[in-house]
Design a protein around this motif. Structure first.
Motif, PDB file in Angstrom:
ATOM      1  N   ARG A 104       0.815  -1.222   0.000  1.00 33.62           N
ATOM      2  CA  ARG A 104       0.000   0.000   0.000  1.00 33.62           C
ATOM      3  C   ARG A 104       0.843   1.265   0.000  1.00 33.62           C
ATOM      4  N   ALA A 105       2.125   1.144   0.324  1.00 29.90           N
ATOM      5  CA  ALA A 105       2.980   2.321   0.506  1.00 29.90           C
ATOM      6  C   ALA A 105       3.848   2.580  -0.718  1.00 29.90           C
ATOM      7  N   THR A 106       4.163   3.842  -0.889  1.00 30.43           N
ATOM      8  CA  THR A 106       5.078   4.269  -1.940  1.00 30.43           C
ATOM      9  C   THR A 106       6.262   4.954  -1.293  1.00 30.43           C
ATOM     10  N   LEU A 107       7.456   4.583  -1.733  1.00 36.46           N
ATOM     11  CA  LEU A 107       8.665   5.247  -1.261  1.00 36.46           C
ATOM     12  C   LEU A 107       8.975   6.422  -2.168  1.00 36.46           C
ATOM     13  N   VAL A 108       9.480   7.494  -1.575  1.00 34.88           N
ATOM     14  CA  VAL A 108      10.048   8.583  -2.359  1.00 34.88           C
ATOM     15  C   VAL A 108      11.557   8.460  -2.154  1.00 34.88           C
ATOM     16  N   VAL A 109      12.287   8.413  -3.267  1.00 35.41           N
ATOM     17  CA  VAL A 109      13.721   8.105  -3.251  1.00 35.41           C
ATOM     18  C   VAL A 109      14.503   9.272  -3.852  1.00 35.41           C
ATOM     19  N   LEU A 110      15.523   9.699  -3.141  1.00 36.24           N
ATOM     20  CA  LEU A 110      16.397  10.763  -3.597  1.00 36.24           C
ATOM     21  C   LEU A 110      17.286  10.254  -4.728  1.00 36.24           C
ATOM     22  N   THR A 111      17.382  11.017  -5.815  1.00 35.23           N
ATOM     23  CA  THR A 111      18.252  10.644  -6.938  1.00 35.23           C
ATOM     24  C   THR A 111      19.608  11.336  -6.777  1.00 35.23           C
ATOM     25  N   GLY A 112      20.556  10.964  -7.594  1.00 35.13           N
ATOM     26  CA  GLY A 112      21.868  11.618  -7.585  1.00 35.13           C
ATOM     27  C   GLY A 112      21.775  13.116  -7.807  1.00 35.13           C
ATOM     28  N   PRO A 113      21.047  13.560  -8.844  1.00 34.87           N
ATOM     29  CA  PRO A 113      20.891  15.005  -9.026  1.00 34.87           C
ATOM     30  C   PRO A 113      20.190  15.683  -7.843  1.00 34.87           C
ATOM     31  N   GLY A 114      19.249  14.984  -7.227  1.00 36.95           N
ATOM     32  CA  GLY A 114      18.576  15.536  -6.045  1.00 36.95           C
ATOM     33  C   GLY A 114      19.531  15.700  -4.879  1.00 36.95           C
ATOM     34  N   ARG A 115      20.399  14.713  -4.693  1.00 39.39           N
ATOM     35  CA  ARG A 115      21.391  14.783  -3.613  1.00 39.39           C
ATOM     36  C   ARG A 115      22.353  15.941  -3.859  1.00 39.39           C
ATOM     37  N   ALA A 116      22.799  16.109  -5.095  1.00 38.87           N
ATOM     38  CA  ALA A 116      23.707  17.215  -5.417  1.00 38.87           C
ATOM     39  C   ALA A 116      23.021  18.569  -5.181  1.00 38.87           C
ATOM     40  N   LEU A 117      21.761  18.678  -5.578  1.00 39.98           N
ATOM     41  CA  LEU A 117      21.025  19.933  -5.407  1.00 39.98           C
ATOM     42  C   LEU A 117      20.826  20.263  -3.937  1.00 39.98           C
ATOM     43  N   VAL A 118      20.447  19.276  -3.136  1.00 35.80           N
ATOM     44  CA  VAL A 118      20.183  19.567  -1.723  1.00 35.80           C
ATOM     45  C   VAL A 118      21.471  19.963  -1.008  1.00 35.80           C
ATOM     46  N   GLU A 119      22.588  19.379  -1.398  1.00 35.68           N
ATOM     47  CA  GLU A 119      23.865  19.772  -0.779  1.00 35.68           C
ATOM     48  C   GLU A 119      24.213  21.206  -1.152  1.00 35.68           C
ATOM     49  N   LYS A 120      24.061  21.562  -2.427  1.00 41.20           N
ATOM     50  CA  LYS A 120      24.343  22.931  -2.877  1.00 41.20           C
ATOM     51  C   LYS A 120      23.400  23.919  -2.208  1.00 41.20           C
ATOM     52  N   ALA A 121      22.123  23.607  -2.190  1.00 42.67           N
ATOM     53  CA  ALA A 121      21.132  24.511  -1.602  1.00 42.67           C
ATOM     54  C   ALA A 121      21.388  24.710  -0.111  1.00 42.67           C
ATOM     55  N   THR A 122      21.732  23.649   0.591  1.00 41.92           N
ATOM     56  CA  THR A 122      22.006  23.762   2.025  1.00 41.92           C
ATOM     57  C   THR A 122      23.248  24.608   2.266  1.00 41.92           C
ATOM     58  N   GLU A 123      24.270  24.412   1.443  1.00 45.39           N
ATOM     59  CA  GLU A 123      25.501  25.199   1.571  1.00 45.39           C
ATOM     60  C   GLU A 123      25.200  26.697   1.405  1.00 45.39           C
ATOM     61  N   VAL A 124      24.458  27.039   0.370  1.00 44.99           N
ATOM     62  CA  VAL A 124      24.136  28.435   0.094  1.00 44.99           C
ATOM     63  C   VAL A 124      23.223  29.004   1.183  1.00 44.99           C
ATOM     64  N   LEU A 125      22.236  28.233   1.597  1.00 42.28           N
ATOM     65  CA  LEU A 125      21.311  28.697   2.634  1.00 42.28           C
ATOM     66  C   LEU A 125      22.044  28.906   3.960  1.00 42.28           C
ATOM     67  N   ASN A 126      22.930  27.994   4.304  1.00 43.57           N
ATOM     68  CA  ASN A 126      23.724  28.161   5.523  1.00 43.57           C
ATOM     69  C   ASN A 126      24.555  29.440   5.450  1.00 43.57           C
ATOM     70  N   GLU A 127      25.273  29.624   4.335  1.00 45.97           N
ATOM     71  CA  GLU A 127      26.160  30.785   4.176  1.00 45.97           C
ATOM     72  C   GLU A 127      25.400  32.110   4.173  1.00 45.97           C
ATOM     73  N   GLN A 128      24.281  32.148   3.477  1.00 45.85           N
ATOM     74  CA  GLN A 128      23.602  33.425   3.260  1.00 45.85           C
ATOM     75  C   GLN A 128      22.495  33.742   4.262  1.00 45.85           C
ATOM     76  N   VAL A 129      22.015  32.721   4.979  1.00 47.87           N
ATOM     77  CA  VAL A 129      20.902  32.972   5.901  1.00 47.87           C
ATOM     78  C   VAL A 129      21.198  32.434   7.302  1.00 47.87           C
ATOM     79  N   PHE A 130      21.388  31.139   7.435  1.00 47.43           N
ATOM     80  CA  PHE A 130      21.437  30.523   8.759  1.00 47.43           C
ATOM     81  C   PHE A 130      22.666  30.901   9.580  1.00 47.43           C
ATOM     82  N   GLU A 131      23.814  31.148   8.927  1.00 46.36           N
ATOM     83  CA  GLU A 131      25.012  31.529   9.675  1.00 46.36           C
ATOM     84  C   GLU A 131      24.972  32.997  10.106  1.00 46.36           C
ATOM     85  N   ARG A 132      24.135  33.794   9.453  1.00 48.11           N
ATOM     86  CA  ARG A 132      23.985  35.216   9.778  1.00 48.11           C
ATOM     87  C   ARG A 132      22.494  35.557   9.786  1.00 48.11           C
TER      88      ARG A 132
END
Length: 178
Positions: A115-143
């Motif tokens: 009955r369940a469906t998994l949502v699975v992170l792809t390689g491009p998704g993993r690369a995007l989330v790492e980049k987005a987190t890096e930018v968000l940390n630098e530009q927002v969360f660290e300051r």
């Protein structure tokens, strides 16, 4: 609404003054606190949105990608993602639809629960989330614009409010090892 030119006065302080002047003094501080939190949310969201938009992400999309990246296999049942992100299942479906269309996640049948469906992170998704987190940390969360000690106090106050509102319960204490 993103900040433009600063207003010549604090509209929430003025609203509080008006609340008191109109005989609602007992509610004035609560109104001011709620209004302040909602305005702060708008200001914070504008900063986050300005950072994520050039990457083609919304905060909701980032949250799901980040949640998946924290799992051992980069996968979660969609229902679990809904619970962990505290959003309606329809919202998760909409986010997954967009992320899947863009190639950042894929759906798979759950290996043991038909009955369940998994949502699975792809390689491009993993690369995007790492980049987005890096930018968000630098530009927002660290300051964030609030001193660290005050951030911790604010987070604690809001956590107590959320707990009292039934948003979460404290985990049971773990037993001491023998």
């Amino acid at each position: 609404m993103a900040p433009g030119a600063p207003l010549p006065m604090d509209p929430i302080a003025e609203a509080r003054r008006q609340w008191i002047a109109h005989g609602w003094a007992d509610a004035a501080d609560g109104m001011a606190a709620y209004s302040s939190v909602m305005r702060a949310h708008q200001l914070m969201y504008s900063r986050v949105d300005a950072v994520l938009k050039p990457l083609g992400l919304s905060y909701a999309r980032l949250e799901l990608l980040r949640l998946l990246s924290f799992t051992r296999d980069g996968a979660l049942p969609m229902a679990s993602a809904s619970v962990r992100l505290q959003v309606h299942p329809t919202s998760i479906t909409n986010v997954v639809d967009r992320l899947e269309r863009d190639g950042f996640v894929r759906r798979e049948a759950h290996p043991t629960d038909g009955r369940a469906t998994l949502v699975v992170l792809t390689g491009p998704g993993r690369a995007l989330v790492e980049k987005a987190t890096e930018v968000l940390n630098e530009q927002v969360f660290e300051r964030p614009g609030i001193p660290v000690g005050e951030l911790r106090s604010m987070t604690g106050i809001l956590a107590r409010f959320r707990r009292a509102a039934g948003d979460f319960t404290d985990p049971a204490p773990r037993p001491d090892p023998l």
